[in-house]
Design a protein around this motif. Sequence first.
Motif, PDB file in Angstrom:
ATOM      1  N   GLN A 208       0.818  -1.210   0.000  1.00  0.00           N
ATOM      2  CA  GLN A 208       0.000   0.000   0.000  1.00  0.00           C
ATOM      3  C   GLN A 208       0.854   1.264   0.000  1.00  0.00           C
ATOM      4  OE1 GLN A 208      -2.526  -0.482   3.408  1.00  0.00           O
ATOM      5  NE2 GLN A 208      -3.696  -2.177   2.497  1.00  0.00           N
ATOM      6  N   ARG A 209       1.975   1.207   0.674  1.00  0.00           N
ATOM      7  CA  ARG A 209       2.801   2.402   0.830  1.00  0.00           C
ATOM      8  C   ARG A 209       3.698   2.669  -0.370  1.00  0.00           C
ATOM      9  NH1 ARG A 209       6.934   3.643   5.929  1.00  0.00           N
ATOM     10  NH2 ARG A 209       7.646   5.688   5.193  1.00  0.00           N
ATOM     11  N   TYR A 210       4.269   1.607  -0.969  1.00  0.00           N
ATOM     12  CA  TYR A 210       5.337   1.799  -1.951  1.00  0.00           C
ATOM     13  C   TYR A 210       4.984   1.430  -3.396  1.00  0.00           C
ATOM     14  CZ  TYR A 210       8.304   2.013   2.232  1.00  0.00           C
ATOM     15  OH  TYR A 210       8.863   2.351   3.439  1.00  0.00           O
ATOM     16  N   ALA A 211       4.095   0.463  -3.601  1.00  0.00           N
ATOM     17  CA  ALA A 211       3.975  -0.159  -4.923  1.00  0.00           C
ATOM     18  C   ALA A 211       3.655   0.843  -6.024  1.00  0.00           C
ATOM     19  CB  ALA A 211       2.929  -1.267  -4.887  1.00  0.00           C
ATOM     20  N   ALA A 212       2.641   1.663  -5.840  1.00  0.00           N
ATOM     21  CA  ALA A 212       2.211   2.571  -6.913  1.00  0.00           C
ATOM     22  C   ALA A 212       3.301   3.571  -7.267  1.00  0.00           C
ATOM     23  CB  ALA A 212       0.934   3.297  -6.491  1.00  0.00           C
ATOM     24  N   ALA A 213       3.929   4.167  -6.252  1.00  0.00           N
ATOM     25  CA  ALA A 213       4.966   5.172  -6.507  1.00  0.00           C
ATOM     26  C   ALA A 213       6.179   4.552  -7.188  1.00  0.00           C
ATOM     27  CB  ALA A 213       5.381   5.843  -5.202  1.00  0.00           C
ATOM     28  N   HIS A 214       6.617   3.382  -6.700  1.00  0.00           N
ATOM     29  CA  HIS A 214       7.782   2.728  -7.299  1.00  0.00           C
ATOM     30  C   HIS A 214       7.507   2.330  -8.742  1.00  0.00           C
ATOM     31  CE1 HIS A 214       9.768   1.437  -3.229  1.00  0.00           C
ATOM     32  NE2 HIS A 214       9.835   2.734  -3.457  1.00  0.00           N
ATOM     33  N   ARG A 215       6.316   1.802  -8.987  1.00  0.00           N
ATOM     34  CA  ARG A 215       5.957   1.383 -10.343  1.00  0.00           C
ATOM     35  C   ARG A 215       6.031   2.579 -11.303  1.00  0.00           C
ATOM     36  NH1 ARG A 215       1.541  -0.780  -9.052  1.00  0.00           N
ATOM     37  NH2 ARG A 215       2.183  -2.972  -9.016  1.00  0.00           N
TER      38      ARG A 215
END
Length: 380
Positions: A208-215
């Motif tokens: 929830q914290r990292y996936a969208a931003a990292h992608r």
Amino acid sequence: MSETILSNARLVLDDEVVLGSLLIRDAAIGGISLGASRAPGAIDCDGDLLLPGLVELHTDNMERYFQPRPKVAWPGRQAAVAHDAQIAASGITTVFDAVTIGDHGVDGVRGDGVGAMVEALEALVERGLARVDHRLHLRCEVSAPNALARFEALSARSRVGLVSLMDHAPGQRQFVSLDAYRTYYQGKLGLTPKALEALIETQLGNSQRYAAAHRTLIAEHCRRVGLTLASHDDATVEHVDEGLALGVGICEFPTTREAAEAAHRAGLAVVMGAPNVVRGGSHSGNIGASELAAAGHLDVLSSDYYPASLLDALFGIVDAGIGFDLPRALALGSAAPARAVGLDDRGRLAEGLRADLLRVRLIDGHPAIQRVWCQGRQVH
């Protein structure tokens, strides 16, 4: 200038198989002719098949040599040499060695050992000890807290040629079912139920914290510098649409027919695992590669975790009776993967292309590799 003539071979060309001869001139294919050659010194192939060298886009085979057992780190040079030898013996002359970027706390070799693996592989190549052409495939675990930092540390390496976006967090893609996640990691790690639930809670929070931003940030970098980008484990049409918006060109291991069909229709190169073909289906219950091939939605085969499976699977697709002759099936492991990553100098038997070649003999219907050449040099 050095020249070698391979005569009396069944040459697997783009659309047909012909009995003929092939000239190797230095590192390239110097010419192709019909019939046996009468030139002095020509090598008689005794009617064996002559194929282009295989192009492997996704294999994590290297990891098992660097960590043959849990908590056992093998010396880098020896590990890289052994991996390279197995790849050559499997008929793979171009390999994108997959290394996982982002430590999600469950695979030791995929944490701090990644840098050591990359350095050992690069040293093997720079010293001229590699048998085949090695490239790097960065498998980015977008839900891992350190994924972006590790990607930035490795993405500028000269041998990086492919980047994929993965999310193996519970509730995502391959593990949309939490029960499936529990079953897989309980069997792999042997955790107590309490420890497993703690891992799931941590992974859910990280996703929830990292996936969208990292992608998003990793995809932006790939578009900026021109690196080929792949999605991974697409399960829905929405996953495919997300990948298209990010600029992916390859759809790796879609888990459903719907996702594979949508990806193929959108012009993405759909990659499936060769072990899936050899074993007759997915070990995790996902869509079968042969089923996608029969439907016309399969573009590339990859050996994934078992290098020797690639050649076996290509011949298996022919034997499956789903409309593939040998040239069409072979392209799944040679011309198509080369095209998917922009390597237009290999993957086919044609004058001027790299002399990456396999001499194969069918023994009881099984393809047995007799010789392998990489850029005109015999490596197996």
